[in-house]
Design a protein around this motif. Structure first.
Motif, short mmCIF file in Angstrom:
data_model
loop_
_atom_site.label_atom_id
_atom_site.label_comp_id
_atom_site.label_asym_id
_atom_site.label_seq_id
_atom_site.Cartn_x
_atom_site.Cartn_y
_atom_site.Cartn_z
N CYS A 93 75.84 34.11 19.13
CA CYS A 93 76.68 33.16 19.78
C CYS A 93 77.33 33.64 21.13
N HIS A 95 79.05 36.50 21.58
CA HIS A 95 80.38 36.93 21.41
C HIS A 95 80.47 38.30 22.10
N GLU A 128 85.68 34.93 14.62
CA GLU A 128 85.83 33.21 15.13
C GLU A 128 84.91 32.75 14.25
N GLU A 129 83.50 33.15 13.90
CA GLU A 129 82.59 32.23 12.98
C GLU A 129 82.94 32.03 11.67
N HIS A 345 73.52 30.12 17.96
CA HIS A 345 72.96 30.41 16.56
C HIS A 345 71.68 30.08 16.21
ZN LIG Z 1 79.46 30.37 17.21
#
Ligand SMILES: [Zn+2]
Ligand SMILES: [Zn+2]
Length: 374
Positions: A93, A95, A128-129, A345
């Protein structure tokens, strides 16, 4: 830290991804890089994630820059030389790029501390996920004085050099529905002795779609998905109960409230029409991410000034816990074009590293401008 070193930092994080709430190495690496440049860390008490603060010498406002740092349980298939070394875990994602961008911004702000009016808090948020990171960071109280929040997110469909900035709702709220319909069990050969919950569950699964098609404004996006139906254990017994689970996604808070009300009423009445009773539970997750229109305009000005093109980002029915910050203070969720052109993802998602240093410069400038604003 120059651009090359920032990219090396990103690649190191990419090779060593960690899942939400387990970002121990990632946090250590971020802290080390910040502390090596004399940047103050707030005592957050968090096991993973951290918050840095740069205090300008002149008075001003408090700006929060937010990155997230966790990875996903995906096996990487990019074939990159710096691909994940952790089996089954991947920064899919982006990050890792968010952490590098906000690290770069923090270092630039530190260099310009003497000219900075106000304070900038740089947030490296865990988890966050898995959807509790933002709440835990906010619960530390370290961000209670922040006036505006800005988040970074990689975006594979824009090339580096483009920022996606759009006012209004850009990501959906995410809620969960749990329904149990209760009837009366019997021998399947004597259905007239039962109160069968299955026809009620089937009717409800079909009718639930009419909330979107008949109740929500056609110009306003909403999703109702029934994702699990389960009842019974065998072929010759009518079961006592049927269960349904699903999710509701909306961009507008009014649609969220309305969908909950309609689904609740529909569940009660459809169950009653079949002689059953129903228990309806609606659990609210993250709210929609709603960008402040005035601040989007300010961010666009800084984008132009720092050499970026801007575009509108597409709205998605995905979710982001950045909405928890926006529930407190206004801000903007900003998409940074990172190329790659593979959906996040996905096992082949990748960030083009050259996108990172200019984005760091943009966020440092944005924080400087907004901290000094009246
Ligand atoms: Zn994500
Ligand atoms: Zn993300």
């Amino acid at each position: 830290m120059d651009g090359e070193k920032l990219i090396a930092f990103f690649k190191d994080l990419h090779s060593h991804p960690e899942l939400g709430n387990y970002e121990y190495r990632t946090t250590r690496r971020i802290r080390e890089a910040l502390e090596a440049h004399g940047i103050e860390m707030l005592d957050s008490g968090m096991e993973t994630g951290c918050i840095a603060v740069i205090r300008g010498e002149k008075p001003g406002r408090v700006i929060g820059l937010r990155s997230d740092i966790d990875a996903l349980p995906i096996s990487e298939e990019t074939g990159l030389p710096y691909a994940s070394q952790e089996p089954g875990v991947m920064h899919a994602c982006g990050h890792d790029s968010h952490a590098a961008i906000m690290l770069g911004a923090a270092l630039l702000l530190k260099e310009q501390e003497a000219e900075l009016s106000g304070t900038v808090k740089v947030i490296f948020q865990p988890a966050e996920e898995v959807d509790n990171g933002a709440r835990n960071v906010l619960a530390t109280g370290n961000l209670d004085d922040v006036d505006e929040f800005y988040a970074v997110h990689s975006y594979p469909w824009f090339r580096p050099g483009v920022l996606g900035i759009k006012e209004g709702p850009v990501m959906a709220s995410v809620d969960k529905i749990d329904i149990t319909i209760r009837g009366k069990s019997s021998h399947a050969g004597y259905p007239y002795r039962s109160i069968d919950p299955i026809p009620a569950a089937a009717a409800l699964a079909l009718s639930a779609q009419t909330v979107v098609s008949r109740n929500i404004n056609a110009f306003s996006p909403a999703v109702v998905s029934i994702t699990r139906i389960s009842a019974g254990n065998t072929w010759n017994v009518i079961p006592e109960t049927a269960e349904l689970e699903g999710t509701v996604r909306t961009l507008n808070p009014e649609d969220r409230d309305m969908t909950e009300q309609h689904l609740r009423r529909m569940t009660e009445h459809i169950a009653a029409a079949h002689g059953c009773t129903a228990a309806f539970t609606y659990t609210r997750g993250s709210a929609a991410v709603i960008n402040d229109a005035g601040l989007c305009e300010k961010a666009r000005e800084v984008a132009r000034e720092t050499g970026f093109e801007t575009d509108l980002q597409e709205d998605t029915m995905g979710a982001e816990d950045f909405s928890d910050y926006l529930a407190r203070r206004p801000g903007v969720f900003i998409r940074v074009g990172t190329g790659g052109f593979v959906e996040s993802h996905h096992s082949r998602f990748r960030v083009e590293p050259e996108a990172i240093p200019p984005a760091a410069a943009f966020f440092a400038r944005l924080a400087t401008v907004r901290a000094a604003a009246d």
